[in-house]
Design an enzyme around this catalytic site. Structure first.
Site, PDB file in Angstrom:
ATOM      1  N   LYS A  53      -0.491 -12.108  10.827  1.00 58.40           N
ATOM      2  CA  LYS A  53      -1.950 -11.948  10.833  1.00 58.40           C
ATOM      3  C   LYS A  53      -2.609 -13.088  10.063  1.00 58.40           C
ATOM      4  O   LYS A  53      -3.624 -13.647  10.503  1.00 58.40           O
ATOM      5  CB  LYS A  53      -2.340 -10.598  10.230  1.00 58.40           C
ATOM      6  CG  LYS A  53      -2.077  -9.441  11.173  1.00 58.40           C
ATOM      7  CD  LYS A  53      -2.081  -8.087  10.483  1.00 58.40           C
ATOM      8  CE  LYS A  53      -1.594  -7.019  11.464  1.00 58.40           C
ATOM      9  NZ  LYS A  53      -1.196  -5.768  10.825  1.00 58.40           N
ATOM     10  N   GLN A  97      -2.311  -1.807   6.355  1.00 64.45           N
ATOM     11  CA  GLN A  97      -1.042  -1.857   7.095  1.00 64.45           C
ATOM     12  C   GLN A  97      -0.284  -0.543   6.931  1.00 64.45           C
ATOM     13  O   GLN A  97      -0.120  -0.038   5.817  1.00 64.45           O
ATOM     14  CB  GLN A  97      -0.212  -3.044   6.575  1.00 64.45           C
ATOM     15  CG  GLN A  97       1.065  -3.298   7.330  1.00 64.45           C
ATOM     16  CD  GLN A  97       0.847  -3.756   8.775  1.00 64.45           C
ATOM     17  OE1 GLN A  97      -0.119  -4.453   9.069  1.00 64.45           O
ATOM     18  NE2 GLN A  97       1.726  -3.347   9.665  1.00 64.45           N
ATOM     19  N   ASP A 120      -8.828  -1.769  13.344  1.00 65.85           N
ATOM     20  CA  ASP A 120      -7.618  -1.167  13.899  1.00 65.85           C
ATOM     21  C   ASP A 120      -7.958  -0.117  14.957  1.00 65.85           C
ATOM     22  O   ASP A 120      -7.119   0.244  15.782  1.00 65.85           O
ATOM     23  CB  ASP A 120      -6.861  -0.421  12.772  1.00 65.85           C
ATOM     24  CG  ASP A 120      -5.554  -1.096  12.389  1.00 65.85           C
ATOM     25  OD1 ASP A 120      -4.996  -1.829  13.227  1.00 65.85           O
ATOM     26  OD2 ASP A 120      -5.105  -0.867  11.255  1.00 65.85           O
TER      27      ASP A 120
END
Ligand code: GUN
Length: 294
Positions: A53, A97, A120
């Protein structure tokens, strides 16, 4: 038959190139798109995703406000960090995460993220909007799969799509997106409670494997001519590899190539698309939030 291998790496590169152009335009208006990725602990797969990322953010010209916390971080500390990022106008996207260490309630943390920054697409408000076919941040991996299908010219309309796996990150949203009006597929969801999995997978025009088990989908489970999308990323021991392991998908790739018409490889299939779609969502968040602040 020898299937066409879908090159997710190059499709992802073109998505990132498009995002980079729009980031340039936003920057010229004084907006610097910024993503904060929060990693708690040292899970090796998570560390590797987060590194990917960071690389993509640099490539598309977005600001990286990533935060790496020790595994001992308390739930209260994490919630207070998220609250601070919610309130910070220079941060447009927040991604925590997963998985989180066991002492932290994942759903509490996801629900603490401002839906306007939920790149997300995991917040219940985002999931609800996705189900209702309203504008929202689409979850990155299933969205990436749809882009791959489109780029490969695989029609979803009227197709029988079989999704194996019902995780909140992949299987569940994947099945919903494929059944929405814009895809118009007929969807079957298989999971650990499914009896005779092969009898379902063999009916799939589009087979999406999101199981988390190396090579669980064998050649005899695939309908001849199907499109096989492999979302699995499994580490298997390989003493001949530099790192002592190699990555394999949920599908027996070589066998699938003999039966299917399209197959995504692992690596360089769905994986790079997840990160590319995250860049797109962060761009969207920055565009919306900066317009709302004007
Ligand atoms: N862990 C594995 N995939 C993902 C993802 O797409 N988002 C987050 N937040 N965690 C993950």
């Amino acid at each position: 038959m020898s299937a066409i291998v879908i090159d997710g790496f190059s499709v992802a590169a073109s998505v990132r190139a498009r995002v980079a152009e729009s980031v340039g335009a936003l920057r010229s208006r004084g907006v610097e798109p910024c993503l904060s990725v929060i990693l708690v602990g040292e899970d090796p797969a998570s560390v590797s995703y987060v590194t990917g990322k960071a690389k993509a953010l640099a490539e598309v010209g977005m600001k990286d406000r990533s935060i790496h916390l020790p595994a001992s971080t308390s739930e209260a500390e994490l919630l207070s960090l998220v609250a601070g990022l919610n309130a910070d106008p220079s941060v447009h996207g927040i991604l925590v995460q997963l998985p989180l260490p066991r002492h932290i309630d994942e759903s509490k943390v996801i629900m603490a993220i401002d839906p306007a920054k939920d790149v997300d697409g995991f917040h219940p408000a985002s999931v609800g909007n996705m189900v209702l076919e309203r504008p929202c941040f689409l979850p990155c991996t299933p969205h990436g799969v749809l882009v791959l299908l489109r780029e490969a010219g695989i029609a979803t309309k009227g197709a029988h799509a079989v999704v194996v796996g019902r995780s909140n990150i992949v299987g569940k949203p994947m099945s919903i997106l494929l059944s929405r009006r814009d895809c118009n597929a007929t969807v079957t969801v298989c999971h650990t409670g499914t009896r005779d999995l092969a009898s379902f997978t063999r009916q799939a025009d589009i087979l999406v494997a999101a199981i988390g088990k190396p090579r669980a989908i064998t050649g005899d489970m695939i309908k001849p001519g199907a499109a096989v999308i492999d979302v699995g990323v499994n580490r298997v021991e390989d003493p001949s590899a530099k790192r002592g392991y190699r990555l394999v998908g949920d599908v027996d790739f070589e066998a699938a190539c003999e039966v299917a018409s399209f197959v995504t490889p692992v690596p360089r299939g769905v994986g790079p698309m997840t990160i590319a779609m995250l860049m797109e969502n962060t761009l969207l968040a920055a565009t919306r939030l900066s317009a709302a602040g004007e």
